[in-house]
Design a protein around this motif. Structure first.
Motif, PDB file in Angstrom:
ATOM      1  N   ALA A 126     113.053  20.007 -18.864  1.00 29.54           N
ATOM      2  CA  ALA A 126     112.731  19.096 -19.669  1.00 29.54           C
ATOM      3  C   ALA A 126     111.365  18.495 -19.100  1.00 29.54           C
ATOM      4  O   ALA A 126     110.524  17.966 -20.212  1.00 29.54           O
ATOM      5  N   SER A 127     111.356  18.122 -17.943  1.00 35.00           N
ATOM      6  CA  SER A 127     110.020  17.295 -17.478  1.00 35.00           C
ATOM      7  C   SER A 127     109.070  18.395 -17.645  1.00 35.00           C
ATOM      8  O   SER A 127     107.719  17.947 -18.068  1.00 35.00           O
ATOM      9  N   HIS A 128     109.053  19.580 -17.382  1.00 35.16           N
ATOM     10  CA  HIS A 128     107.920  20.728 -17.541  1.00 35.16           C
ATOM     11  C   HIS A 128     107.479  20.747 -19.015  1.00 35.16           C
ATOM     12  O   HIS A 128     106.483  20.871 -19.385  1.00 35.16           O
ATOM     13  N   LEU A 129     108.513  21.144 -19.647  1.00 35.32           N
ATOM     14  CA  LEU A 129     108.384  21.038 -21.264  1.00 35.32           C
ATOM     15  C   LEU A 129     107.702  20.003 -21.808  1.00 35.32           C
ATOM     16  O   LEU A 129     106.688  20.211 -22.636  1.00 35.32           O
ATOM     17  N   ALA A 130     108.045  18.940 -21.430  1.00 37.00           N
ATOM     18  CA  ALA A 130     107.424  17.529 -22.020  1.00 37.00           C
ATOM     19  C   ALA A 130     105.852  17.407 -21.580  1.00 37.00           C
ATOM     20  O   ALA A 130     105.254  17.123 -22.393  1.00 37.00           O
ATOM     21  N   ARG A 131     105.666  17.974 -20.468  1.00 37.30           N
ATOM     22  CA  ARG A 131     104.270  18.023 -19.862  1.00 37.30           C
ATOM     23  C   ARG A 131     103.692  18.857 -20.929  1.00 37.30           C
ATOM     24  O   ARG A 131     102.215  18.739 -21.119  1.00 37.30           O
ATOM     25  N   GLY A 132     104.022  20.042 -21.041  1.00 32.52           N
ATOM     26  CA  GLY A 132     103.510  21.212 -21.733  1.00 32.52           C
ATOM     27  C   GLY A 132     103.360  20.765 -23.263  1.00 32.52           C
ATOM     28  O   GLY A 132     102.332  21.248 -23.788  1.00 32.52           O
ATOM     29  N   PHE A 133     104.066  19.832 -23.737  1.00 32.96           N
ATOM     30  CA  PHE A 133     104.191  19.654 -25.171  1.00 32.96           C
ATOM     31  C   PHE A 133     103.258  18.175 -25.377  1.00 32.96           C
ATOM     32  O   PHE A 133     102.753  17.775 -26.372  1.00 32.96           O
ATOM     33  N   GLY A 134     103.141  17.474 -24.162  1.00 36.91           N
ATOM     34  CA  GLY A 134     102.242  16.371 -24.231  1.00 36.91           C
ATOM     35  C   GLY A 134     102.977  15.183 -24.593  1.00 36.91           C
ATOM     36  O   GLY A 134     102.377  14.277 -25.157  1.00 36.91           O
ATOM     37  N   VAL A 135     104.248  15.218 -24.365  1.00 34.70           N
ATOM     38  CA  VAL A 135     105.132  14.328 -24.837  1.00 34.70           C
ATOM     39  C   VAL A 135     105.269  13.328 -23.500  1.00 34.70           C
ATOM     40  O   VAL A 135     105.632  13.926 -22.224  1.00 34.70           O
ATOM     41  N   PRO A 136     105.028  12.055 -23.621  1.00 36.35           N
ATOM     42  CA  PRO A 136     105.062  11.197 -22.505  1.00 36.35           C
ATOM     43  C   PRO A 136     106.402  11.363 -21.905  1.00 36.35           C
ATOM     44  O   PRO A 136     107.413  11.464 -22.449  1.00 36.35           O
ATOM     45  N   SER A 137     106.593  11.010 -20.614  1.00 36.16           N
ATOM     46  CA  SER A 137     107.789  11.271 -19.745  1.00 36.16           C
ATOM     47  C   SER A 137     107.790  10.635 -18.506  1.00 36.16           C
ATOM     48  O   SER A 137     107.019  10.118 -17.868  1.00 36.16           O
ATOM     49  N   VAL A 138     109.020  10.340 -18.074  1.00 39.50           N
ATOM     50  CA  VAL A 138     109.326   9.539 -16.960  1.00 39.50           C
ATOM     51  C   VAL A 138     110.421  10.656 -16.180  1.00 39.50           C
ATOM     52  O   VAL A 138     111.642  11.096 -16.756  1.00 39.50           O
ATOM     53  N   THR A 139     109.882  10.882 -14.957  1.00 36.69           N
ATOM     54  CA  THR A 139     110.794  12.045 -14.254  1.00 36.69           C
ATOM     55  C   THR A 139     111.363  11.415 -12.934  1.00 36.69           C
ATOM     56  O   THR A 139     110.427  10.833 -12.279  1.00 36.69           O
ATOM     57  N   LEU A 140     112.443  11.412 -12.981  1.00 38.72           N
ATOM     58  CA  LEU A 140     113.265  11.011 -11.352  1.00 38.72           C
ATOM     59  C   LEU A 140     113.256  12.188 -10.544  1.00 38.72           C
ATOM     60  O   LEU A 140     113.950  13.235 -10.979  1.00 38.72           O
ATOM     61  N   PHE A 141     112.863  12.150  -9.237  1.00 37.88           N
ATOM     62  CA  PHE A 141     112.947  13.053  -8.231  1.00 37.88           C
ATOM     63  C   PHE A 141     113.916  12.666  -7.237  1.00 37.88           C
ATOM     64  O   PHE A 141     113.697  11.688  -6.717  1.00 37.88           O
ATOM     65  N   GLY A 142     114.900  13.482  -6.872  1.00 35.59           N
ATOM     66  CA  GLY A 142     115.656  13.392  -5.806  1.00 35.59           C
ATOM     67  C   GLY A 142     115.527  14.599  -4.658  1.00 35.59           C
ATOM     68  O   GLY A 142     114.411  14.298  -4.267  1.00 35.59           O
ATOM     69  N   PRO A 143     116.396  15.193  -4.637  1.00 33.99           N
ATOM     70  CA  PRO A 143     116.130  16.568  -3.602  1.00 33.99           C
ATOM     71  C   PRO A 143     115.059  17.440  -3.824  1.00 33.99           C
ATOM     72  O   PRO A 143     114.573  18.211  -2.842  1.00 33.99           O
ATOM     73  N   SER A 144     114.257  17.389  -4.904  1.00 31.34           N
ATOM     74  CA  SER A 144     113.116  18.218  -4.921  1.00 31.34           C
ATOM     75  C   SER A 144     111.785  17.290  -4.951  1.00 31.34           C
ATOM     76  O   SER A 144     111.682  16.168  -4.457  1.00 31.34           O
ATOM     77  N   TYR A 145     110.820  18.148  -4.779  1.00 32.61           N
ATOM     78  CA  TYR A 145     109.502  17.459  -4.351  1.00 32.61           C
ATOM     79  C   TYR A 145     108.452  17.193  -5.536  1.00 32.61           C
ATOM     80  O   TYR A 145     107.993  18.298  -6.403  1.00 32.61           O
ATOM     81  N   THR A 146     107.751  16.191  -5.728  1.00 25.75           N
ATOM     82  CA  THR A 146     106.994  15.655  -6.526  1.00 25.75           C
ATOM     83  C   THR A 146     105.546  16.578  -6.399  1.00 25.75           C
ATOM     84  O   THR A 146     104.989  17.075  -7.227  1.00 25.75           O
ATOM     85  N   TRP A 147     105.161  16.577  -4.976  1.00 27.59           N
ATOM     86  CA  TRP A 147     103.916  17.648  -4.837  1.00 27.59           C
ATOM     87  C   TRP A 147     104.065  18.854  -5.252  1.00 27.59           C
ATOM     88  O   TRP A 147     102.942  19.652  -5.409  1.00 27.59           O
ATOM     89  N   MET A 148     105.206  19.177  -5.321  1.00 28.63           N
ATOM     90  CA  MET A 148     105.593  20.668  -5.660  1.00 28.63           C
ATOM     91  C   MET A 148     105.483  21.213  -7.429  1.00 28.63           C
ATOM     92  O   MET A 148     105.168  21.918  -7.799  1.00 28.63           O
ATOM     93  N   TRP A 149     106.239  19.853  -7.938  1.00 26.28           N
ATOM     94  CA  TRP A 149     106.673  20.326  -9.288  1.00 26.28           C
ATOM     95  C   TRP A 149     106.338  19.198 -10.121  1.00 26.28           C
ATOM     96  O   TRP A 149     106.675  19.039 -11.180  1.00 26.28           O
ATOM     97  N   HIS A 150     105.301  18.238  -9.884  1.00 27.76           N
ATOM     98  CA  HIS A 150     104.790  17.183 -10.785  1.00 27.76           C
ATOM     99  C   HIS A 150     103.329  17.270 -10.873  1.00 27.76           C
ATOM    100  O   HIS A 150     102.769  17.039  -9.722  1.00 27.76           O
ATOM    101  N   LEU A 151     102.724  17.152 -12.071  1.00 25.11           N
ATOM    102  CA  LEU A 151     101.314  16.742 -12.223  1.00 25.11           C
ATOM    103  C   LEU A 151     101.204  15.361 -12.966  1.00 25.11           C
ATOM    104  O   LEU A 151     101.406  15.306 -14.066  1.00 25.11           O
ATOM    105  N   ALA A 152     100.923  14.274 -12.075  1.00 29.05           N
ATOM    106  CA  ALA A 152     101.057  13.144 -12.719  1.00 29.05           C
ATOM    107  C   ALA A 152      99.785  12.547 -13.309  1.00 29.05           C
ATOM    108  O   ALA A 152      98.578  12.997 -13.083  1.00 29.05           O
ATOM    109  N   ASP A 153      99.950  11.819 -14.494  1.00 28.22           N
ATOM    110  CA  ASP A 153      98.900  10.959 -14.948  1.00 28.22           C
ATOM    111  C   ASP A 153      99.564   9.960 -15.785  1.00 28.22           C
ATOM    112  O   ASP A 153     100.882   9.881 -15.717  1.00 28.22           O
ATOM    113  N   PRO A 154      98.757   8.890 -16.320  1.00 26.83           N
ATOM    114  CA  PRO A 154      99.577   7.720 -16.739  1.00 26.83           C
ATOM    115  C   PRO A 154     100.685   8.074 -18.054  1.00 26.83           C
ATOM    116  O   PRO A 154     101.364   6.917 -18.246  1.00 26.83           O
ATOM    117  N   ARG A 155     100.566   8.991 -18.522  1.00 26.05           N
ATOM    118  CA  ARG A 155     101.630   9.558 -19.499  1.00 26.05           C
ATOM    119  C   ARG A 155     102.820  10.186 -19.221  1.00 26.05           C
ATOM    120  O   ARG A 155     103.792  10.545 -19.673  1.00 26.05           O
TER     121      ARG A 155
END
Length: 198
Positions: free
Chosen positions: A106-135
Motif C-alpha cells: 500500500a505504501s509503495h503504490l500510494a507513492r507511485g500513484f502520488g497519493v499522500p500517505s503515512v507509513t508506519l515502520f516496525g521491523p522493516s527499514y525506512t532507509w531501504m523502503w521509503h522515499l520521504a517528502d512532505p506528502r
C-alpha cells in the motif's frame, strides 16, 4: 480533539482515506497496533475524510485485527479486509485522498500513484523502503525504542496523529515534481536508452 492527539481543522468536504492493515513479510509477530490506528482514523474523519476504507490480509487474525481497529475507532468505515484482489486493491489506493498503512504494498503504490500517505515502520527499514517528502511521511518505530527492529506498537499514537496532520496540510498545496534519487550518470544512461527505443 481525538484520543491520542489534537487533530487539525476539517476541510469542509468529503473525501476518502484508505487504511491498510496488510502486514510486511518481515514481521515475525502479530502487531497490536490498534492504539495507533484508532486515533488516526478519528483524526482523518475530523479532517473531512469521511469515507474510510480498511483493507487487510486473509488470515483469521488479520480479520480480527481489522475488526478491533474498526470498533475502537468509533467512526463509520468500510472493512474490506480479505475481499480485494490486486487490481481492486490498486484501484482503491489510486482513488484515495490519503493512505495510512504499515510498510508494504500500500505504501509503495500510494507513492507511485502520488497519493499522500503515512507509513508506519516496525521491523522493516525506512532507509531501504521509503522515499520521504512532505506528502509521503514515515514514522519509524526505531526512533522510539532501543530494541533492534521493534514493532510498530512502540510508536506513540500522538506521533501518528501529528504526522497525519502534517501530511494532510502538505497535500493541500501545489504538487512538486519528485526529485530524482538516481545519480546523474545513471539518469543519463536511462534517458539514452529511452531515446534509442524511440
Amino acid at each position: 480533539a481525538s484520543a491520542g492527539g489534537l487533530c487539525g481543522g476539517g476541510v469542509g468536504r468529503e473525501g476518502r482515506v484508505m487504511q491498510s492493515s496488510h502486514f510486511p513479510g518481515s514481521a515475525k509477530r502479530k502487531p497490536d497496533d490498534r492504539a495507533l490506528w484508532a486515533p488516526a482514523l478519528r483524526c482523518a474523519h475530523d479532517l473531512g475524510l469521511k469515507r474510510i476504507i480498511m483493507t487487510g490480509g486473509m488470515e483469521p487474525w488479520h480479520y480480527e485485527h481489522c475488526a478491533q481497529i474498526a470498533r475502537e475507532a468509533g467512526v463509520e468505515l468500510t472493512d474490506v479486509s480479505g475481499m480485494t484482489n490486486l487490481p481492486e486493491f490498486m484501484h482503491l489506493i489510486s482513488r484515495a485522498r490519503m493512505v495510512l498503512c504499515v510498510d508494504g504494498a500500500a505504501s509503495h503504490l500510494a507513492r507511485g500513484f502520488g497519493v499522500p500517505s503515512v507509513t508506519l515502520f516496525g521491523p522493516s527499514y525506512t532507509w531501504m523502503w521509503h522515499l520521504a517528502d512532505p506528502r509521503h511521511a514515515a514514522v519509524d518505530a526505531s526512533d522510539f525504542s532501543p530494541e533492534p527492529r521493534p514493532p510498530t506498537n512502540v510508536i506513540p499514537s500522538e506521533k501518528v496523529v501529528e504526522t497525519l496532520n502534517s501530511v494532510w496540510q502538505a497535500a493541500q498545496g501545489p504538487v512538486e515534481p519528485p526529485a530524482s534519487v538516481l545519480p546523474q550518470n545513471l539518469r543519463e544512461g536511462i534517458t539514452g536508452r529511452l531515446r534509442a527505443v524511440r
